[in-house]
Scaffold this motif. Structure first.
Motif, PDB file in Angstrom:
ATOM      1  N   ALA A  48      17.038  60.606  -2.563  1.00  0.00           N
ATOM      2  CA  ALA A  48      16.886  61.838  -2.650  1.00  0.00           C
ATOM      3  C   ALA A  48      16.243  62.545  -4.007  1.00  0.00           C
ATOM      4  CB  ALA A  48      18.369  62.630  -2.658  1.00  0.00           C
ATOM      5  N   ARG A  49      16.249  61.641  -5.025  1.00  0.00           N
ATOM      6  CA  ARG A  49      15.563  62.041  -6.173  1.00  0.00           C
ATOM      7  C   ARG A  49      14.023  61.665  -6.352  1.00  0.00           C
ATOM      8  NH1 ARG A  49      17.822  59.730 -11.281  1.00  0.00           N
ATOM      9  NH2 ARG A  49      16.647  61.606 -12.352  1.00  0.00           N
ATOM     10  N   ASN A  50      13.474  61.194  -5.202  1.00  0.00           N
ATOM     11  CA  ASN A  50      12.034  60.777  -5.031  1.00  0.00           C
ATOM     12  C   ASN A  50      11.852  59.488  -5.956  1.00  0.00           C
ATOM     13  OD1 ASN A  50      11.627  62.108  -2.728  1.00  0.00           O
ATOM     14  ND2 ASN A  50      11.352  63.748  -3.889  1.00  0.00           N
ATOM     15  N   PRO A  51      12.595  58.588  -6.282  1.00  0.00           N
ATOM     16  CA  PRO A  51      12.183  57.569  -7.506  1.00  0.00           C
ATOM     17  C   PRO A  51      11.153  56.795  -7.362  1.00  0.00           C
ATOM     18  CG  PRO A  51      13.915  56.807  -5.972  1.00  0.00           C
ATOM     19  CD  PRO A  51      13.791  58.052  -5.471  1.00  0.00           C
ATOM     20  N   ALA A  52      10.459  56.504  -8.300  1.00  0.00           N
ATOM     21  CA  ALA A  52       9.334  55.407  -8.364  1.00  0.00           C
ATOM     22  C   ALA A  52       9.704  54.089  -7.848  1.00  0.00           C
ATOM     23  CB  ALA A  52       8.432  55.604  -9.409  1.00  0.00           C
ATOM     24  N   VAL A  80      24.828  62.842  -0.651  1.00  0.00           N
ATOM     25  CA  VAL A  80      23.276  63.041  -0.745  1.00  0.00           C
ATOM     26  C   VAL A  80      22.989  64.061  -1.750  1.00  0.00           C
ATOM     27  CG1 VAL A  80      21.495  62.795   0.724  1.00  0.00           C
ATOM     28  CG2 VAL A  80      23.363  61.669   1.386  1.00  0.00           C
ATOM     29  N   CYS A  81      23.369  65.052  -1.504  1.00  0.00           N
ATOM     30  CA  CYS A  81      22.869  66.338  -2.459  1.00  0.00           C
ATOM     31  C   CYS A  81      23.104  66.051  -3.625  1.00  0.00           C
ATOM     32  CB  CYS A  81      23.622  67.666  -1.758  1.00  0.00           C
ATOM     33  SG  CYS A  81      23.077  68.049  -0.216  1.00  0.00           S
ATOM     34  N   PHE A  82      23.946  65.206  -4.108  1.00  0.00           N
ATOM     35  CA  PHE A  82      24.643  65.299  -5.473  1.00  0.00           C
ATOM     36  C   PHE A  82      23.479  65.089  -6.515  1.00  0.00           C
ATOM     37  CE2 PHE A  82      26.249  63.404  -9.385  1.00  0.00           C
ATOM     38  CZ  PHE A  82      27.350  63.957  -9.644  1.00  0.00           C
ATOM     39  N   GLY A  83      22.223  64.456  -6.148  1.00  0.00           N
ATOM     40  CA  GLY A  83      21.202  64.208  -7.047  1.00  0.00           C
ATOM     41  C   GLY A  83      20.186  65.149  -7.065  1.00  0.00           C
TER      42      GLY A  83
END
Lengths: 569, 248
Positions: B176-180, B125-128
Motif C-alpha cells: 500500500a505504501r508503494n515501496p521500491a 491494508v489502510c494502515f500505512g
C-alpha cells in the motif's frame, strides 16, 4: 465367550454413573457458595419498608454520588499509572528498571485500610509531618491549609496507589506480548513512534487494560476499611451501618442488592474484556522485546513515574508501621500478635484447606464432564469473588440463623436439648463466608493447573484401568501439587487480609488480626496495632514475592537488544 | 508533531552523488555494512549486496547466519555500526546515521505476517496510507485486495483467515505504501508444503506486476532456486556466493 462385551459393558455403565456424580457435586457446591448472593437478591422481593424509604430520602443519594466519584476516580488514576508504568517497564531501559519491574507489585500486599491508617497517622494535625511544619515555620494549628487524608480525595489517592498493580500486571503482559514488535511493524508501514503507540500498542492492549481496570473497580466497590476510616459514606459502609445501627437486615440486604447490581455490571465488563482480549493477540510465538534506552531527563521522569506509586503504596505504610512498632510499640504488641495471630492462622488455614478441596472437586468435575451446566456451575462458584464483604455477610447471616433455629427446634423436639447457635455463634460462619468469597481464587489456580495436564494423561490412566477418584489421586493430585499450594497460599493470604466480612460474621470474643487492627485504629490506639499491621503486610507479601519471582524468570527469556523506536524515548 | 527519535536517527548525510557510485540498475545497495547487538558478536560483517530493478533476489542461509538481521538493517529497524545503505539512489544509512523505518521506501512482510488483530483486513491494508484521504485509502485498499484475490474478505477480522490468506493481506498491506523494495522474511515458512508453491507464485507475480524489487530471506535452497532471479548465500554475516540460479 464374549470378552469384548464383558469388558466394555461395565465401563459404559461406570461412565454413566460417574457422569451423574461429578456434575451433581459441582452444582451442589456452587449453589451452596452462591447462597448469600441468592439471599441478597431475594430480599428485593420483600418490598420496601419504612426504613428503606427513610434511607432513600436521607443517605442513599450520598452513597450513590460518593461511590460513583470514588469508583470512577480510582479506576481512572489506577489505569493511568498501571498502563504508563507497564509501558515504561516493558519497552524502555532506564536506571532502576530491574528493581521496579517487580517492586511495582508490592502495594498488592498493603490492604487499603492499612494504608489509610498509616497516612492518617502520618499526616494528621498531631502527626509528625504537620508538627514538624508548625515547629519549623512557627505556625499555629489553624494558620495554614494542609490536605486532609480522611476525605474523599484522600480515599481516592490511597485506593489508587494500592490497587494500580492489577492494571500494571494486565497491561504488562499485553505489552510483553506485542509491545515493541507491533511498534516495529507500524513503523515499517510509515507511522512514527508516537502514532504507532497510539494506533497500535494502546488499542491492542485495551482489552487487557480494561480487564485490569474492572478488577480495580470491583475492589473499590468492595472496599470497606479504607473508606470507612476516611469517613466517606459509600454503599459498602452503608450496608454495614444499616445492618449494625439500624438493626435492619432487610434494608441492609436491599442496599446490598443495589450494590450487587453495580458489581454485576463490572463483572460483565471484565468478562467481555477478557473475551475480546483473545482476538487482540498477535499470532505466533512471543517475540524478543527490544527496549529503548532513555536519556537522562526521560530516565528521571520514568523513575519518578514508576517509583512514586511504590513509595506511596508500599514503602510509606510499611515504614510508618515499622517506625511505630519500634518507637511507640508497647507490651500489648506481643499479646496482640500471639492471640490474634493464632486466631488468624487457624481460620485462614482451615478456610484455605476447605476451599482448595472444594475447588479441586469442582475443577475435576468440570474436567470429567465439560457440559454447559457444569461449566455454568463452576462459574457461579467462582463469582463470589466479586461479592463485597459487607454484602456477603448480610446475605449469609439470614440463611445461617434460619438454619441454626431449625437445628435447635429439631434437637429440642428429639432430645429436649438446645445446642445454641452452632453456626452463627462460632467461627463456622466466617469459614463458610470465606468459601463464598475466595473459592473463585482457589478455583482459578487449580483450573490453570488442570489445563497443564493434557487430556491424553486421563486417557492413558483410563486405558490402564484407573479412573474416577483413582485418576484424581494417583495422576492429577501429584501433578497439581504446585497449583494446590499456590491456591492454598492465595486463599490463606486473602483470609488474613479480609476485614468487613470477618467483622460482621465473627462470633463474640473471636477477633482476627485485621479486625483487631481495625478496632485499635478506630480507638485511636494505632501504635498498639502496628505490630499486627506489619504481620498482615508480611503475610500478604508472600504471594507478591512469588509472583515477582515468576515475572522475573519470565522476563529472563526475553533477551535485551538495542532500541527500536519508542514513543517515550 | 515532534519526533522523539530524532536523537537516535539523525538525518543522513546529503545524498550527494550516491547514484553515481551505485551499480547501474540497483534499487537497493548495501555497502560494507557491519552490525552487532550491543557488545555481542558481529552478526553482519562488512556485507555488500545489490538488488536490481524488477529482480527477485533470494537470501539463502542457515538460521543464525544473520539474514534476518540484515533485513532489519535494510528496513531501518536497526542502525548499522558501519557501512552504507542506499535505496533508490538515496542514502538511508551511513555510519551511525540512519533514516527511521517510517521514512524509507521499503515494505516488509514479516514471517508471521503480524496482522493487527484488532483491525479488519481492510483497515490493516489502510494502515500505512494515513497521508491519503479516507476515501482514497479505502479505494486503494479495495484495489490491493482485488490484486491478491481477497476482495470478499475486506471486512473480515484477521483471525478468521487461513494462513495463506493472512499472508496475502500482509502483502497487500506492505504494498500500500508503494515501496521500491519489498523485504520478505521467510514469508512462506508458515504454510504447509502443498499451499506454499501456489502462494509463492501468486505473491511473486503480484510483486513483479507492481514492478517492485524483492529481497526474500529463506533457509530452503529449493525455494530460493525455484523463485529467485538471483540467489545469494549468506554465512556468518557475509555473502558467500551470489549467482543466477542456473549458474549455481
Amino acid at each position: 465367550m464374549t470378552p469384548p462385551d464383558a469388558s466394555s459393558r461395565p465401563r459404559v455403565l461406570k461412565r454413566r454413573w460417574r457422569w451423574g456424580v461429578w456434575p451433581l457435586l459441582c452444582i451442589g457446591i456452587s449453589l451452596l457458595v452462591a447462597t448469600p448472593t441468592l439471599a441478597v437478591l431475594a430480599s428485593v422481593l420483600q418490598g420496601a419498608d419504612e426504613q428503606w424509604a427513610h434511607l432513600a430520602a436521607t443517605r442513599l443519594p450520598r452513597y450513590l454520588s460518593n461511590t460513583a466519584i470514588l469508583a470512577v476516580s480510582v479506576c481512572a488514576i489506577a489505569t493511568a499509572i498501571g498502563t504508563a508504568a507497564a509501558w515504561l517497564i516493558t519497552t524502555c531501559q532506564f536506571p532502576g528498571r530491574r528493581v521496579l519491574r517487580w517492586a511495582l507489585l508490592l502495594p498488592l500486599a498493603v490492604p487499603g485500610y492499612l494504608a489509610a491508617y498509616a497516612y492518617t497517622d502520618l499526616l494528621q494535625v498531631s502527626g509528625p509531618v504537620q508538627r514538624w511544619l508548625r515547629e519549623s515555620l512557627g505556625l499555629g494549628s489553624g494558620d495554614y491549609w494542609f490536605p486532609e487524608v480522611r476525605s474523599l480525595p484522600g480515599a481516592i489517592v490511597i485506593l489508587s496507589m494500592t490497587l494500580y498493580p492489577y492494571v500494571y500486571l494486565a497491561a504488562r503482559s499485553a505489552f510483553l506480548d506485542h509491545g515493541s514488535y507491533v511498534m516495529e511493524v507500524g513503523r515499517t508501514l510509515g507511522r512514527g513512534p508516537w502514532r504507532s503507540f497510539a494506533a497500535l500498542a494502546i488499542p491492542m492492549a485495551r482489552p487487557a487494560i480494561a480487564a485490569g481496570g474492572a478488577l480495580v473497580l470491583m475492589e473499590t466497590l468492595a472496599d470497606f476499611g479504607a473508606v470507612e476510616y476516611c469517613a466517606v459514606d459509600t454503599f459498602a459502609t452503608g450496608v454495614y451501618h444499616t445492618w449494625r445501627s439500624l438493626e435492619s437486615p432487610t434494608t441492609a440486604a436491599q442496599l446490598s442488592a443495589l450494590l450487587l447490581s453495580f458489581v454485576a455490571v463490572v463483572v460483565g465488563i471484565e468478562a467481555l474484556a477478557r473475551w475480546r482480549a483473545r482476538f487482540h493477540r498477535l499470532a505466533g510465538p512471543p517475540r524478543p522485546v527490544r527496549r529503548a534506552r532513555l536519556g537522562p531527563v526521560a530516565s528521571a521522569g520514568a523513575l519518578a513515574l514508576c517509583g512514586l506509586p511504590v513509595l506511596i503504596g508500599f514503602v510509606g505504610p510499611a515504614a510508618i508501621f515499622t517506625r511505630m512498632a519500634l518507637i511507640r510499640g508497647d507490651a500489648r504488641a506481643r499479646e496482640v500478635a500471639i492471640q490474634f495471630g493464632s486466631n488468624t492462622l487457624i481460620v485462614a488455614a482451615v478456610a484455605s484447606l476447605i476451599a482448595v478441596t472444594l475447588a479441586l472437586l469442582i475443577a475435576f468435575g468440570r474436567r470429567r464432564s465439560p457440559d454447559p451446566i457444569t461449566r455454568a456451575a463452576s462459574r457461579l462458584a467462582a463469582s463470589g469473588y466479586a461479592l463485597p464483604g459487607t454484602v456477603l455477610a448480610v446475605g449469609l447471616l439470614a440463611p445461617l440463623s434460619w438454619l441454626d433455629h431449625q437445628l435447635n427446634d429439631l434437637t429440642l423436639a428429639l432430645f429436649d436439648w438446645r445446642p445454641g447457635l452452632i453456626l452463627t455463634g462460632s467461627a463456622a460462619a466466617i469459614i463458610i463466608g470465606y468459601q463464598t468469597r475466595f473459592l473463585g481464587v482457589a478455583l482459578a489456580m487449580i483450573q490453570a493447573g488442570f489445563k497443564q495436564i493434557g487430556p491424553s494423561m486421563d486417557d492413558a490412566a483410563r486405558s490402564l484401568g484407573t479412573s474416577g477418584p483413582g485418576l484424581l489421586c494417583r495422576v492429577h493430585l501429584p501433578l497439581l501439587r504446585p497449583s494446590l499450594l499456590a491456591a492454598a497460599l492465595l486463599v490463606f493470604v486473602d483470609v488474613a487480609k479480609e476485614l468487613p466480612a470477618t467483622l460482621m460474621l465473627r462470633p463474640f470474643n473471636f477477633d482476627t488480626l485485621a479486625v483487631r487492627v481495625y478496632q485499635l485504629a478506630n480507638d485511636e490506639r494505632l501504635a498498639e496495632a502496628s505490630f499486627g499491621a506489619l504481620m498482615i503486610i508480611g503475610v500478604a507479601l508472600l504471594p507478591v514475592i512469588i509472583l515477582s519471582i515468576m515475572i522475573d524468570r519470565g522476563q529472563a527469556k526475553h533477551p535485551t537488544a538495542p532500541p527500536p523506536g519508542n514513543p517515550l524515548a | 508533531m515532534t519526533r522523539p527519535d530524532t536523537a537516535q536517527h539523525d538525518p543522513p548525510t546529503p545524498i550527494g552523488d550516491a547514484a553515481a557510485t551505485d551499480p547501474p540498475g540497483a534499487v537497493l545497495h548495501a555497502d560494507t555494512v557491519s552490525f552487532r547487538y550491543g557488545r555481542g558478536p558481529t552478526v553482519v560483517d562488512r556485507l555488500s549486496l545489490t538488488v536490481c530493478r524488477g529482480e527477485v533476489h533470494a537470501l539463502l542461509g542457515a538460521s543464525g547466519s544473520g539474514k534476518s538481521t540484515l533485513l532489519r538493517l535494510l528496513a531501518g529497524l536497526e542502525r548499522p555500526d558501519a557501512g552504507r545503505i542506499v535505496i533508490q539512489g538515496r542514502t538511508v544509512a551511513e555510519g551511525r546515521h540512519a533514516l527511521p523505518p517510517e521514512r524509507r521506501p521499503v515494505g516488509v512482510v514479516f514471517q508471521d505476517y503480524a496482522l493487527f488483530p484488532h483491525l479488519s483486513v481492510e483497515r490493516n491494508v489502510c494502515f500505512g496510507m494515513s497521508h491519503r484521504s479516507r476515501r482514497e485509502r479505502f479505494a486503494a485498499a479495495r484495489e490491493l485486495l482485488h490484486r491478491v484475490g481477497l476482495e470478499d474478505k475486506a471486512k473480515a477480522m484477521p483471525h478468521t483467515l487461513s494462513g495463506g490468506q493472512q499472508q496475502r493481506v500482509a502483502l497487500a498491506r506492505a504494498l500500500a505504501r508503494n515501496p521500491a523494495v519489498m523485504l520478505l522474511d521467510e514469508p512462506f515458512s508458515g504454510l504447509d508444503a502443498e499451499l506454499r508453491g501456489r502462494v509463492r507464485e501468486t505473491t511473486l507475480q503480484v510483486l513483479r506486476d507492481a514492478g517492485v524489487a524483492v529481497l526474500m530471506v529463506t533457509h530452503d535452497p529449493a525455494e530460493a532456486h525455484a523463485a529467485a532471479d538471483r540467489v545469494s548465500v549468506m554465512r556468518a554475516g557475509r555473502i558467500e556466493t551470489s549467482a543466477m540460479p542456473d549458474e549455481g
